[in-house]
Scaffold this active site. Structure first.
Site, PDB file in Angstrom:
ATOM      1  N   TYR A  19       0.837  -1.203   0.000  1.00  0.00           N
ATOM      2  CA  TYR A  19       0.000   0.000   0.000  1.00  0.00           C
ATOM      3  C   TYR A  19       0.872   1.254   0.000  1.00  0.00           C
ATOM      4  O   TYR A  19       0.640   2.198  -0.773  1.00  0.00           O
ATOM      5  CB  TYR A  19      -0.908  -0.009   1.234  1.00  0.00           C
ATOM      6  CG  TYR A  19      -1.562   1.321   1.529  1.00  0.00           C
ATOM      7  CD1 TYR A  19      -2.713   1.713   0.867  1.00  0.00           C
ATOM      8  CD2 TYR A  19      -1.014   2.193   2.476  1.00  0.00           C
ATOM      9  CE1 TYR A  19      -3.311   2.945   1.130  1.00  0.00           C
ATOM     10  CE2 TYR A  19      -1.606   3.410   2.751  1.00  0.00           C
ATOM     11  CZ  TYR A  19      -2.751   3.791   2.077  1.00  0.00           C
ATOM     12  OH  TYR A  19      -3.330   5.001   2.336  1.00  0.00           O
ATOM     13  N   LYS A  59       1.488   4.683  -2.709  1.00  0.00           N
ATOM     14  CA  LYS A  59       1.427   6.105  -2.378  1.00  0.00           C
ATOM     15  C   LYS A  59       2.746   6.804  -2.718  1.00  0.00           C
ATOM     16  O   LYS A  59       2.760   7.973  -3.127  1.00  0.00           O
ATOM     17  CB  LYS A  59       1.079   6.290  -0.902  1.00  0.00           C
ATOM     18  CG  LYS A  59      -0.319   5.799  -0.537  1.00  0.00           C
ATOM     19  CD  LYS A  59      -1.393   6.543  -1.316  1.00  0.00           C
ATOM     20  CE  LYS A  59      -2.779   6.180  -0.870  1.00  0.00           C
ATOM     21  NZ  LYS A  59      -3.833   6.932  -1.606  1.00  0.00           N
ATOM     22  N   TYR A  78      -2.853   8.937  10.798  1.00  0.00           N
ATOM     23  CA  TYR A  78      -3.859   8.032  11.366  1.00  0.00           C
ATOM     24  C   TYR A  78      -5.183   8.794  11.474  1.00  0.00           C
ATOM     25  O   TYR A  78      -5.328   9.689  12.307  1.00  0.00           O
ATOM     26  CB  TYR A  78      -3.409   7.541  12.732  1.00  0.00           C
ATOM     27  CG  TYR A  78      -2.093   6.786  12.686  1.00  0.00           C
ATOM     28  CD1 TYR A  78      -2.016   5.532  12.104  1.00  0.00           C
ATOM     29  CD2 TYR A  78      -0.932   7.349  13.211  1.00  0.00           C
ATOM     30  CE1 TYR A  78      -0.808   4.832  12.046  1.00  0.00           C
ATOM     31  CE2 TYR A  78       0.281   6.671  13.166  1.00  0.00           C
ATOM     32  CZ  TYR A  78       0.331   5.414  12.581  1.00  0.00           C
ATOM     33  OH  TYR A  78       1.529   4.740  12.526  1.00  0.00           O
TER      34      TYR A  78
END
Length: 258
Positions: A163, A167, A195
């Site tokens: 993941y 990005k 987060y």
């Protein structure tokens, strides 16, 4: 006398705009005066709810459906956008593109299959690339492209390795596009949440993990979608006209001391 809003007269497209951070971005851009295309891949009900929320707040929006991560996804998206925009009686074209749609892959290196890898890159990296490529003829000079990245690209976090790689690739796309599109007055930036309290992260339902993630921020709390949406709206505005090719930390100072 009514004060003009920062996005009056502009049209925006937010991919993954019906839930989580995308929903907050859609609502903020609309509140700031933009006509917002709320893209969704599967959850039509959430998209329609987001549109209705925007309209209830006095804004303008419409839903656009296209599954990302499949062959022809960018062409499908733009065809749906063009048709829906015409149905709004609006001028063709786009001013703000927010590449927000993405999927997570909470697996370590040894657990990632080739199918996993291909899927997460197809949605998180390939789709934005071709959405921009196919959309450039629609994007007006002086427009804005905002890619939603992640603060995870600045720290080692093996549990989401694939993941995070998607990005990191998106951040290079930001740099290259900023250089290429600068002569047209188009800015391109990445906004990187940390987060954030959304449904995309099921581990936040575990109190110990939730507390750990909250303590990563210097503010000792989780981010909320509006924290990210406010930054995106600024970057999309004329106030940020001299900011391009940048990675903008919107993590609440996560991991500053690590």
């Amino acid at each position: 006398m009514t004060t003009p809003q920062r996005h009056d007269g502009r049209t925006a497209l937010v991919t993954g705009g019906s839930r989580g951070i995308g929903r907050a971005v859609s609502r903020r851009l609309a509140r700031d005066g933009a006509l917002v295309a709320v893209h969704y891949g599967h959850d039509a009900q959430s998209a329609e709810r987001t549109v209705k929320e925007i309209e209830a707040d006095g804004g303008r929006a419409f839903a656009v459906h296209a599954e990302l991560g499949v062959p022809g996804d960018a062409d499908t998206l733009w065809a749906a956008f063009d048709g829906a925009l015409a149905g709004q009686g609006a001028e063709p074209g786009l001013d703000i593109l927010v590449n927000n749609a993405g999927i997570t892959l909470p697996r370590r290196l040894a657990e990632v299959t080739e199918a996993d890898y291909d899927r997460v890159f197809a949605v998180n990296t390939k789709a934005p690339f071709f959405i921009v490529q196919r959309g450039l003829e629609r994007l007006r000079d002086g427009g804005r492209i905002i890619n939603v990245s992640s603060v995870a690209t600045r720290v080692a976090f093996p549990p989401i390795i694939a993941y995070t790689m998607t990005k990191a690739a998106l951040e290079y796309l930001t740099l290259a596009l900023a250089h290429e599109l600068g002569p047209r007055g188009i800015t391109v930036n990445s906004v990187a949440p940390g987060y954030t309290d959304t449904g995309i992260n099921p581990t936040l339902s575990i109190p110990e993990i939730r507390q750990k993630y909250a303590q990563a921020s210097v503010f000792e709390r989780l981010g909320v979608p509006a924290d990210i949406a406010d930054v995106v709206s600024f970057v999309a505005s004329d106030d940020a006209r001299w900011v391009t090719g940048q990675w903008i930390d919107a993590s609440g100072g996560a991991h500053l001391g690590v």
